[in-house]
Design an enzyme around this catalytic site. Sequence first.
Site, PDB file in Angstrom:
ATOM      1  N   GLN A 136       1.272  -1.189  -0.133  1.00 23.40           N
ATOM      2  CA  GLN A 136      -0.803  -0.006   0.102  1.00 23.40           C
ATOM      3  C   GLN A 136       0.933   1.021  -0.167  1.00 23.40           C
ATOM      4  O   GLN A 136      -0.190   2.156  -0.442  1.00 23.40           O
ATOM      5  CB  GLN A 136      -1.296   0.353   1.207  1.00 23.40           C
ATOM      6  CG  GLN A 136       0.040   0.260   2.788  1.00 23.40           C
ATOM      7  CD  GLN A 136      -1.234   0.304   3.487  1.00 23.40           C
ATOM      8  OE1 GLN A 136      -1.915  -0.951   4.276  1.00 23.40           O
ATOM      9  NE2 GLN A 136      -1.564   1.289   3.820  1.00 23.40           N
ATOM     10  N   CYS A 142      -5.674   0.888   3.656  1.00 20.32           N
ATOM     11  CA  CYS A 142      -5.220  -1.213   4.511  1.00 20.32           C
ATOM     12  C   CYS A 142      -6.591  -1.983   3.728  1.00 20.32           C
ATOM     13  O   CYS A 142      -7.064  -2.857   3.435  1.00 20.32           O
ATOM     14  CB  CYS A 142      -4.928  -0.918   5.371  1.00 20.32           C
ATOM     15  SG  CYS A 142      -6.379   0.091   6.962  1.00 20.32           S
ATOM     16  N   HIS A 278      -6.004  -1.087  11.334  1.00 23.83           N
ATOM     17  CA  HIS A 278      -5.599  -1.104  10.384  1.00 23.83           C
ATOM     18  C   HIS A 278      -6.304  -3.256   9.963  1.00 23.83           C
ATOM     19  O   HIS A 278      -6.719  -3.428  10.470  1.00 23.83           O
ATOM     20  CB  HIS A 278      -4.211  -2.655  10.400  1.00 23.83           C
ATOM     21  CG  HIS A 278      -2.885  -2.708   9.314  1.00 23.83           C
ATOM     22  ND1 HIS A 278      -3.391  -1.718   7.955  1.00 23.83           N
ATOM     23  CD2 HIS A 278      -2.634  -3.540   9.170  1.00 23.83           C
ATOM     24  CE1 HIS A 278      -2.388  -2.517   7.269  1.00 23.83           C
ATOM     25  NE2 HIS A 278      -2.047  -3.260   7.886  1.00 23.83           N
ATOM     26  N   ASN A 299      -0.642  -9.350   4.969  1.00 18.09           N
ATOM     27  CA  ASN A 299      -0.852  -8.301   4.999  1.00 18.09           C
ATOM     28  C   ASN A 299      -0.512  -7.169   3.706  1.00 18.09           C
ATOM     29  O   ASN A 299      -0.182  -7.709   2.707  1.00 18.09           O
ATOM     30  CB  ASN A 299       0.783  -7.305   5.954  1.00 18.09           C
ATOM     31  CG  ASN A 299       0.053  -6.143   6.443  1.00 18.09           C
ATOM     32  OD1 ASN A 299      -0.922  -5.015   6.651  1.00 18.09           O
ATOM     33  ND2 ASN A 299       0.876  -6.156   7.485  1.00 18.09           N
TER      34      ASN A 299
END
Length: 335
Positions: A136, A142, A278, A299
């Site tokens: 990102q 996110c 997140h 992630n």
Amino acid sequence: MGSKECILLAMFMIIGVSAARTISYDPMSVKHEQWMAKHGRVYKDSAEKELRLKIFKQNVEYIESVNNAENSTYKLGTNRFTDLTNEEFKATHNGFRPSKAALKKPTGGFGYENVTDIPASLDWRSKGAVTPIKDQGQCGCCWAFSAVAAVEGITGISTGKLVSLSEQELVDCDTDEDQGCNGGVMDNAFKFIVENQGLTTEANYPYTASDGTCNNKKELSHVATISDYEDVPANSESSLLKVAANQPVSVAIDAGGSDFQHYSSGVFTGDCGTDLDHGVAVVGYGIANDGTKYWLVRNSWGTSWGEHGYIRMQRDVDAAEGLCGIAMQASYPNA
Ligand SMILES: *[C@@H]1O[C@H](CO)[C@@H](O)[C@H](O)[C@H]1NC(C)=O
Ligand SMILES: *[C@@H]1O[C@H](CO)[C@@H](O)[C@H](O)[C@H]1NC(C)=O
């Protein structure tokens, strides 16, 4: 000149530092220079460099102290966040913004409530439901990466075709409640995708790590559609497991801690709170060699963070919220 200095001087020549200007025999400076080269970091002036070196040093010392603790199940390491204070890190690399008023809740129930067929471990990466790790950058979206990972997952599973989908379309076009690089929520993104009748591909609408104007023309070709989306019952890791056994799931976590910033490998057992900041995706689960159960979490910070972009987070903890609040606001799209 002593032999130690000779070695250091040789090292400077090898790594091409302008030795005439900034000869430094401080091992931490050398480590910092090497880190800068590896991560392509350039500072605007020597004051900035001095400040960053100081933060880098504090972080490296912290990383070493955690790694030297005998009871730690996970390791920390240097990564591209090593010259950032925890405050700076938190401000720029997350982007989950839960705001009750702006949250689009699904209307349906929990479709997986009666699931009983749950394998002991599962990795959706080996089942054509997970695209390569994305990054990102310095954009707090996110939420888009988390939602897209879940949509890529269910699309891969239901169609047998794994296609990388566009986060940028969400950043640019899903602007009713979500705020692009300033944050958003996965449920809102799912709702947008339902109403938009799908999402286009990453290749067709590539990621720019910045807010842009919605390109309606590019939006016309939608390769992935979802019918609706559902929330996992809150604070129930057993419910989360029922979903994860069937498809990748969007989850919100508290990723603001220093240990999360510097996580490198192993089963993460904290330290973290439940201040959700997140969005990530659960793409599997399992049990480590020492018996610790974990969630396999994807992630969106590139492959150099964690275990090639992934983190294994402890599963079935004492708190109902799950580690770092992972069971608090999970949701998933339906094909
Ligand atoms: C390790 O032990 C110390 C001291 O007992 C404790 O404060 C710390 O939380 C433990 N860390 C882990 C990862 O269990
Ligand atoms: C789960 O089982 C109960 C009892 O048979 C039933 O009423 C309910 O509709 C089922 N839920 C789903 C999502 O199928």
